[in-house]
Enzyme design. Sequence first.
Site, PDB file in Angstrom:
ATOM      1  N   ASP A   1       7.099  -1.979  -2.484  1.00 62.59           N
ATOM      2  CA  ASP A   1       5.589  -0.980  -1.504  1.00 62.59           C
ATOM      3  C   ASP A   1       6.990  -0.715  -0.889  1.00 62.59           C
ATOM      4  OD1 ASP A   1       5.406   2.053  -0.943  1.00 62.59           O
ATOM      5  OD2 ASP A   1       3.315   1.723  -0.919  1.00 62.59           O
TER       6      ASP A   1
ATOM      7  N   ASP B   1       9.392   5.575  -5.762  1.00 61.69           N
ATOM      8  CA  ASP B   1       8.480   5.041  -4.593  1.00 61.69           C
ATOM      9  C   ASP B   1       7.537   4.840  -5.853  1.00 61.69           C
ATOM     10  OD1 ASP B   1       7.082   3.690  -3.024  1.00 61.69           O
ATOM     11  OD2 ASP B   1       6.155   5.871  -1.888  1.00 61.69           O
TER      12      ASP B   1
ATOM     13  N   HIS C   1      -0.164  -2.632  -1.886  1.00 60.61           N
ATOM     14  CA  HIS C   1      -1.030  -2.624  -0.961  1.00 60.61           C
ATOM     15  C   HIS C   1      -0.888  -3.459  -0.606  1.00 60.61           C
ATOM     16  CE1 HIS C   1       0.014   1.550   1.163  1.00 60.61           C
ATOM     17  NE2 HIS C   1       0.862   1.492   0.441  1.00 60.61           N
TER      18      HIS C   1
ATOM     19  N   HIS D   1      11.412   4.929   0.630  1.00 60.91           N
ATOM     20  CA  HIS D   1      11.176   4.451   1.658  1.00 60.91           C
ATOM     21  C   HIS D   1      11.075   3.397   2.229  1.00 60.91           C
ATOM     22  CE1 HIS D   1       7.188   3.422   1.235  1.00 60.91           C
ATOM     23  NE2 HIS D   1       7.158   3.770   0.778  1.00 60.91           N
TER      24      HIS D   1
ATOM     25  N   GLU E   1       6.690   6.390   6.133  1.00 61.74           N
ATOM     26  CA  GLU E   1       6.107   6.645   4.534  1.00 61.74           C
ATOM     27  C   GLU E   1       4.282   6.669   4.793  1.00 61.74           C
ATOM     28  OE1 GLU E   1       4.743   7.226   0.707  1.00 61.74           O
ATOM     29  OE2 GLU E   1       4.571   5.083   1.779  1.00 61.74           O
TER      30      GLU E   1
HETATM   31 CO    CO Z   1       2.782   2.720   0.376  1.00 56.70          CO
HETATM   32 ZN    ZN Z   2       5.063   3.494  -0.839  1.00 57.23          ZN
END
Ligand code: CO
Ligand code: ZN
Length: 332
Positions: free
Chosen positions: A165, A218, A304, A65, A195
């Site tokens: 990410d 990922d 994140h 993504h 995503e």
């Molecule tokens: Co993520």
């Molecule tokens: Zn991801």
Amino acid sequence: MKQLVKSLTEKFAPSGFESPVREFIEAETKGLFDEMRVDALGNLILLKKAAKGAGQPKKIMVAAHMDEIGVIATHIEKDGFVRFAPIGGVYPRNLPGSRVRFVNGTRGVIGVEEMKPGDAVSIEKCYIDVGVLSDAGHPVCIGDVAGFDREFSEVGGKWVAKAMDDRIGVAIAIQVMRAVKDSANDIYFVFTTQEEVGTRGAETSAYSVDPDLGIALDVTGWGDTPNQKGLSIKLGAGPAIKIKDAGMISDPRVVKWMISAAEAEEMPYQREVLLGGTTDARAIQLARSGVPVGVVSIPCRYVHSASEMIDPIDVENAVKLVTRLVSLPVHL
Ligand code: CO
Ligand code: ZN
């Protein structure tokens, strides 16, 4: 590879606003594919066809993504502070002191209202300070989106960046496109959108690609820092082969196929059971009448946050593993 990851992670592309990353990938992959299209959701779909004489090639969809988590302006205060809502899984505790950059280039610092001891940070108590003193002629409009503003850096041989990410998955897919010579399969490299807000781009692209097999690339979580429990994943111990996450159970045949490939390459790998979160593989698995899927995950600390950390050794091994998987004939 390091330069590629630096360039990719320093682009700003919160969910729904992926075009800077898509344009970069288009330029980076020139000459590496046979067909290209961009669908209505902005997914970039690049087909690398099977070598001539490959018999009945299988369609493999490799998804990574392009989008990243971020924030969206919801209200401008009289004194110029911007209130915001999250785009994707933003952790409030990571916010105070963070910097953001709006897609229009405006930079800001995240502050938090005065708190009593024991109060938890919530997004409602945070604001973005863009350095202006009133709402008149404000550089930010309601609905403007921003990504976290942080440069790529190298820390003790590990790579740290915001949006690792999933730009690391994007970088791996690009490297695999370069590495694959004659494949037995039609490989659809799909750089997906949205995503982080619920695997939306993978849903439409998996429908149109209609693959025989899906692989998502990922990041996954980690379990190798102080008091970090619940996940047996270490940085540098090899790419992780996902068995289950909160949204998907990998096809056991695909897991077996991935493990055999890692063993044939004599590379380290880890078995992954992730308790929270999911990936594009969930949407691919549920497309049409269902698709066998698996995930090659990159162990990543501080997922994140604005400082997501990966080990380049895991990345190198992931490229090797995925190149083998998509090149050889598949018999599940
Ligand atoms: Co993520
Ligand atoms: Zn991801």
